[in-house]
Write an enzyme that holds these catalytic residues in place. Structure first.
Site, PDB file in Angstrom:
ATOM      1  NE  ARG A   1      -2.453 -12.574  -0.616  1.00 33.14           N
ATOM      2  CZ  ARG A   1      -2.234 -11.451  -1.239  1.00 33.14           C
ATOM      3  NH1 ARG A   1      -2.537 -10.314  -0.679  1.00 33.14           N
ATOM      4  NH2 ARG A   1      -1.714 -11.467  -2.435  1.00 33.14           N
TER       5      ARG A   1
ATOM      6  CD  GLU B   1      -0.749 -12.621  -7.127  1.00 39.33           C
ATOM      7  OE1 GLU B   1      -1.402 -12.135  -6.188  1.00 39.33           O
ATOM      8  OE2 GLU B   1      -0.014 -11.941  -7.857  1.00 39.33           O
TER       9      GLU B   1
ATOM     10  CG  LEU C   1      -2.268  -2.763  -7.706  1.00 32.47           C
ATOM     11  CD1 LEU C   1      -1.191  -3.482  -8.514  1.00 32.47           C
ATOM     12  CD2 LEU C   1      -1.739  -1.407  -7.242  1.00 32.47           C
TER      13      LEU C   1
ATOM     14  CG  HIS D   1       1.593 -11.516   1.426  1.00 36.88           C
ATOM     15  ND1 HIS D   1       2.332 -12.664   1.202  1.00 36.88           N
ATOM     16  CD2 HIS D   1       1.182 -11.090   0.208  1.00 36.88           C
ATOM     17  CE1 HIS D   1       2.364 -12.902  -0.105  1.00 36.88           C
ATOM     18  NE2 HIS D   1       1.677 -11.958  -0.730  1.00 36.88           N
TER      19      HIS D   1
ATOM     20  NE  ARG E   1      -5.834  -7.055  -0.971  1.00 41.03           N
ATOM     21  CZ  ARG E   1      -4.708  -7.223  -1.651  1.00 41.03           C
ATOM     22  NH1 ARG E   1      -4.673  -7.058  -2.966  1.00 41.03           N
ATOM     23  NH2 ARG E   1      -3.593  -7.542  -1.019  1.00 41.03           N
TER      24      ARG E   1
ATOM     25  N   GLY F   1      -0.485   7.598  -4.506  1.00 44.87           N
ATOM     26  CA  GLY F   1      -0.430   6.226  -5.012  1.00 44.87           C
ATOM     27  C   GLY F   1      -1.356   6.081  -6.206  1.00 44.87           C
TER      28      GLY F   1
ATOM     29  CG  HIS G   1      -0.088  -7.723   2.195  1.00 41.62           C
ATOM     30  ND1 HIS G   1       1.087  -7.239   1.648  1.00 41.62           N
ATOM     31  CD2 HIS G   1      -0.902  -8.016   1.149  1.00 41.62           C
ATOM     32  CE1 HIS G   1       0.986  -7.239   0.324  1.00 41.62           C
ATOM     33  NE2 HIS G   1      -0.222  -7.686  -0.010  1.00 41.62           N
TER      34      HIS G   1
ATOM     35  CB  ALA H   1      -6.427   5.481  -5.048  1.00 48.42           C
TER      36      ALA H   1
HETATM   37  P1  FAD Z   1      -0.791   4.169  -1.524  1.00 48.66           P
HETATM   38  O1  FAD Z   1      -0.208   3.706  -2.786  1.00 48.66           O
HETATM   39  O2  FAD Z   1      -0.287   3.547  -0.288  1.00 48.66           O
HETATM   40  O3  FAD Z   1      -0.578   5.743  -1.413  1.00 48.66           O
HETATM   41  C1  FAD Z   1      -0.887   6.411  -0.218  1.00 48.66           C
HETATM   42  C2  FAD Z   1      -0.472   7.866  -0.345  1.00 48.66           C
HETATM   43  O4  FAD Z   1      -1.074   8.635   0.684  1.00 48.66           O
HETATM   44  C3  FAD Z   1       1.018   8.119  -0.228  1.00 48.66           C
HETATM   45  O5  FAD Z   1       1.386   9.079  -1.195  1.00 48.66           O
HETATM   46  C4  FAD Z   1       1.173   8.724   1.170  1.00 48.66           C
HETATM   47  O6  FAD Z   1       2.276   9.571   1.335  1.00 48.66           O
HETATM   48  C5  FAD Z   1      -0.121   9.518   1.239  1.00 48.66           C
HETATM   49  N1  FAD Z   1      -0.532   9.860   2.599  1.00 48.66           N
HETATM   50  C6  FAD Z   1      -0.916   9.028   3.596  1.00 48.66           C
HETATM   51  N2  FAD Z   1      -1.230   9.734   4.700  1.00 48.66           N
HETATM   52  C7  FAD Z   1      -1.035  11.036   4.403  1.00 48.66           C
HETATM   53  C8  FAD Z   1      -1.160  12.248   5.124  1.00 48.66           C
HETATM   54  N3  FAD Z   1      -1.540  12.283   6.412  1.00 48.66           N
HETATM   55  N4  FAD Z   1      -0.852  13.408   4.499  1.00 48.66           N
HETATM   56  C9  FAD Z   1      -0.442  13.422   3.210  1.00 48.66           C
HETATM   57  N5  FAD Z   1      -0.286  12.301   2.483  1.00 48.66           N
HETATM   58  C10 FAD Z   1      -0.583  11.124   3.073  1.00 48.66           C
HETATM   59  N6  FAD Z   1      -2.159  -5.075  -4.679  1.00 48.66           N
HETATM   60  C11 FAD Z   1      -2.439  -5.648  -5.864  1.00 48.66           C
HETATM   61  O7  FAD Z   1      -3.548  -5.486  -6.402  1.00 48.66           O
HETATM   62  N7  FAD Z   1      -1.502  -6.398  -6.492  1.00 48.66           N
HETATM   63  C12 FAD Z   1      -0.262  -6.609  -5.972  1.00 48.66           C
HETATM   64  O8  FAD Z   1       0.566  -7.267  -6.581  1.00 48.66           O
HETATM   65  C13 FAD Z   1       0.039  -6.042  -4.721  1.00 48.66           C
HETATM   66  N8  FAD Z   1       1.235  -6.262  -4.138  1.00 48.66           N
HETATM   67  C14 FAD Z   1       1.530  -5.608  -2.986  1.00 48.66           C
HETATM   68  C15 FAD Z   1       2.803  -5.749  -2.435  1.00 48.66           C
HETATM   69  C16 FAD Z   1       3.161  -5.027  -1.322  1.00 48.66           C
HETATM   70  C17 FAD Z   1       4.546  -5.187  -0.733  1.00 48.66           C
HETATM   71  C18 FAD Z   1       2.226  -4.162  -0.710  1.00 48.66           C
HETATM   72  C19 FAD Z   1       2.596  -3.356   0.498  1.00 48.66           C
HETATM   73  C20 FAD Z   1       0.952  -4.043  -1.227  1.00 48.66           C
HETATM   74  C21 FAD Z   1       0.593  -4.757  -2.367  1.00 48.66           C
HETATM   75  N9  FAD Z   1      -0.675  -4.644  -2.919  1.00 48.66           N
HETATM   76  C22 FAD Z   1      -0.955  -5.247  -4.112  1.00 48.66           C
HETATM   77  C23 FAD Z   1      -1.651  -3.719  -2.352  1.00 48.66           C
HETATM   78  C24 FAD Z   1      -1.632  -2.408  -3.157  1.00 48.66           C
HETATM   79  O9  FAD Z   1      -0.305  -2.124  -3.533  1.00 48.66           O
HETATM   80  C25 FAD Z   1      -2.168  -1.248  -2.363  1.00 48.66           C
HETATM   81  O10 FAD Z   1      -3.391  -1.595  -1.763  1.00 48.66           O
HETATM   82  C26 FAD Z   1      -2.407  -0.050  -3.262  1.00 48.66           C
HETATM   83  O11 FAD Z   1      -1.234   0.237  -3.977  1.00 48.66           O
HETATM   84  C27 FAD Z   1      -2.818   1.150  -2.435  1.00 48.66           C
HETATM   85  O12 FAD Z   1      -2.845   2.264  -3.263  1.00 48.66           O
HETATM   86  P2  FAD Z   1      -3.403   3.635  -2.705  1.00 48.66           P
HETATM   87  O13 FAD Z   1      -3.324   4.601  -3.822  1.00 48.66           O
HETATM   88  O14 FAD Z   1      -4.695   3.415  -2.045  1.00 48.66           O
HETATM   89  O15 FAD Z   1      -2.373   4.033  -1.534  1.00 48.66           O
HETATM   90  C1  SIN Z   2       1.649 -10.463  -3.984  1.00 45.72           C
HETATM   91  O1  SIN Z   2       2.280 -10.172  -4.996  1.00 45.72           O
HETATM   92  O2  SIN Z   2       1.713 -11.553  -3.419  1.00 45.72           O
HETATM   93  C2  SIN Z   2       0.753  -9.436  -3.417  1.00 45.72           C
HETATM   94  C3  SIN Z   2      -0.474  -9.364  -4.204  1.00 45.72           C
HETATM   95  C4  SIN Z   2      -1.521  -8.616  -3.472  1.00 45.72           C
HETATM   96  O3  SIN Z   2      -1.342  -8.199  -2.340  1.00 45.72           O
HETATM   97  O4  SIN Z   2      -2.592  -8.457  -4.058  1.00 45.72           O
END
Ligand code: FAD
Ligand code: SIN
Length: 533
Positions: free
Chosen positions: A292, A116, A394, A244, A388, A12, A353, A14
């Site tokens: 929220r 938001e 993000l 959410h 949060r 993702g 969420h 990060a």
């Molecule tokens: P992720 O993007 O979830 O990536 C996790 C990764 O880890 C994946 O590749 C997965 O396969 C891998 N992984 C997990 N476990 C294992 C394992 N055991 N072995 C190998 N790989 C593994 N945030 C905002 O700031 N703004 C927004 O508008 C927003 N909207 C959102 C809308 C939705 C529907 C959702 C669900 C979340 C939203 N968020 C938003 C929150 C935000 O998207 C997430 O917190 C953020 O993208 C998380 O990123 P990350 O890189 O930490 O993890």
């Molecule tokens: C949303 O778009 O409402 C989600 C935003 C967030 O989780 O930060």
């Protein structure tokens, strides 16, 4: 067996941000990115609303964004971390723009900024209502161009390798636990492999799947948190699960629910109960744009009071042009199930969420285990406190991926490969005979977490949840000991651990604060503390 200088678990925002940075800095060293699914199946891909950042200094300021974050966090944010994220945010956002991410612009070329819940200003950059998809695309494209990044899909990381695997007794009080790599279930060969690394980064995302209904995709099973807990690392504030307020309510749909972004309320959408009343003004002076936790609790209370399974989000006053320009994906999704948002209200209900707590880190993303960083949703950096602020995650993921990278440069020389790590021992295990043993336990877990450890909690519910989790844990450990490993079994085991940590944190917190509301302790305690497990 493989060796890699940098092992990044998660693809993702990060994980990929960190990978790009170290790969660029060390062109002669190998970066291995692993994901248990396809490249882009992440929470990141589903982000809608956008990324909160101060880049309009005429109307907005760091001070205002800091203040909004602190208010949402309800007294539990680490102010120093809030300042870091808000002030370093603009540079990180510019970086992802330079890597190719596109955010919507006005005709004069300035960025469009959304609003938001909890934000005092319009500051959310977005790409229509599919911001995460656009950011993930840009990151994956950039990674593909970086020759020293190897991207391995469908590999499930099972456990961190520490001194425990060398035969030492490792407990919570063992000083200097170190991470030497991971054991991985290769989903192509069905074999457990050993990967040795000098530096390991957990970017494994959230844990929404622990609940019956969630906006998170199926990968969000809390694996990173669970691995760190098993390895005797520190986990913090797991009780703060953000629901959410507005997931699309579709009768009979379980698991991942489609999100109706909060930006719809930012643009003027109004919540109504089953009598058509715009009820939010009875709960908070900020009405539909309160933080929220407040909106989700208000909806929960309206649903319980009126005995309904959802409330309504009213967008009938929007012009079709205005709505489809900002929210084309939501418009199409609603239309596909017979809802024309210009004529019909959208049925919505809260869904799990975001996990505000997670792997405890310092301001450089260092976990309590040496050579192991955590960033993104799996980490607890101190930014979010008890709740949060929308669209801050993000931003946090990028700021902390960068900080992990900076600290990596300082610590790399002290991290060398070990050559005495044993292979995985799979002796005495047999093929699982009945998948129902896993699927039924998963259903039980999701039901009990939703019913007993949801938006509103109390002591009896938490005690019941705890007893039921103990039984599920015992049965699942037996399966784990005796059968060969499958992703379903590993995820179930991890989710039970996460459920346990949420319930434990909730039980220790004898107050109501932010996202944690316990009717037996309805007020805030004077003792402001993080719960570390
Ligand atoms: P992720 O993007 O979830 O990536 C996790 C990764 O880890 C994946 O590749 C997965 O396969 C891998 N992984 C997990 N476990 C294992 C394992 N055991 N072995 C190998 N790989 C593994 N945030 C905002 O700031 N703004 C927004 O508008 C927003 N909207 C959102 C809308 C939705 C529907 C959702 C669900 C979340 C939203 N968020 C938003 C929150 C935000 O998207 C997430 O917190 C953020 O993208 C998380 O990123 P990350 O890189 O930490 O993890
Ligand atoms: C949303 O778009 O409402 C989600 C935003 C967030 O989780 O930060």
């Amino acid at each position: 067996m493989q060796q890699t200088d940098f092992l990044v678990i998660g693809s993702g925002i990060a994980g990929l941000t960190y990978a790009l940075k170290v790969a660029h800095q060390y062109p002669d060293k190998k970066v291995l990115v692993m994901t248990k699914a396809t490249a882009d199946e992440t929470n990141t891909k589903y982000a809608q609303g956008g990324i909160a950042v101060v880049n309009d200094t005429e109307n907005d300021s760091f001070e205002k964004h800091i203040e909004d974050t602190l208010i949402a966090g309800d007294g539990l944010c680490n102010k120093q971390v809030v300042e870091i994220v808000v002030k370093e945010g603009p540079e990180r956002v510019q970086e992802i723009i330079d890597w190719g991410a596109r955010f919507d612009k006005e005709e004069d070329g300035d960025y469009k900024r959304g609003k938001e819940g909890g934000h005092s200003e319009f500051r959310i950059l977005h790409h229509k209502d599919v911001t995460g998809m656009e950011m993930e695309r840009a990151l994956i494209d950039a990674v593909a161009k970086q020759k020293n990044i190897e991207f391995v899909k469908h590999c499930f990381v099972v456990d961190l390798i520490t001194q425990h695997h060398l035969g030492y007794l490792v407990t919570k009080s063992t000083p200097d636990v170190e991470c030497y790599g991971v054991y991985v279930l290769n989903l192509h060969s069905n074999k457990i492999e050993k990967i040795l690394s000098r530096i390991t980064v957990l970017a494994t995302g959230g844990n929404g799947q622990v609940y019956r209904t969630t906006t998170n995709p199926s990968i969000a099973t809390g694996d990173g948190v669970s691995m760190v807990y098993r390895a005797k690392g520190r986990i913090e504030n797991m009780e703060f699960i953000q629901f959410h307020p507005t997931a699309l309510f579709e009768p009979g749909v379980r698991g991942q629910a489609f999100l109706i972004t909060e930006a719809v309320r930012g643009d003027g959408g109004i919540l109504r109960n089953s009598s058509g009343e715009a009820f939010m003004e009875r709960y908070d002076s900020r009405k539909d744009l309160a933080p929220r936790d407040i909106v989700a609790r208000a909806i929960d209370s309206e649903m319980k009071r009126t005995g309904t399974e959802h409330v309504w989000l009213d967008c009938r006053h929007f012009s079709k042009e205005k709505f489809t320009e900002h929210f084309p994906n939501i418009y199409e999704k609603c239309l596909s199930i017979g809802i024309d948002i210009t004529k019909n209200m959208i049925p919505v209900a809260p869904a799990a969420h975001y996990s505000c707590g997670g792997i405890k880190t310092d301001e450089w993303g260092r976990s309590s285990i040496r050579r192991l960083y955590a960033c993104g949703e799996c980490a607890s950096t101190g930014l979010h406190g008890a709740n949060r602020l929308a669209s801050n995650s993000l931003l946090e993921a990028m700021v902390f991926a960068h900080r992990c990278f900076l600290d990596t440069m300082a610590s790399l020389d002290n991290a060398q490969f070990r050559d005495d790590i044993p292979d995985w021992n799979a002796q005495g295990t047999a093929e699982p005979k009945e998948m129902i043993l896993i699927t039924q336990s998963l259903k039980e877990l999701q039901l009990l977490m939703s019913d007993y450890v949801g938006i509103v909690r109390n002591n009896i519910r938490l005690q019941r949840a705890s007893r039921r989790l103990d039984l599920l844990w015992e049965e699942t450990e037996q399966l784990y000991e005796n059968t060969s490993l499958s992703p379903q079994l590993l995820e179930l085991r991890n989710m039970i651990t996460v459920g346990y940590l949420i319930v434990k944190g909730a039980g220790f917190r004898k107050e109501s604060r932010g996202l944690h509301f316990n009717t037996d302790y309805p007020n805030k305690s004077e003792l402001v503390q993080n719960i570390v497990l």
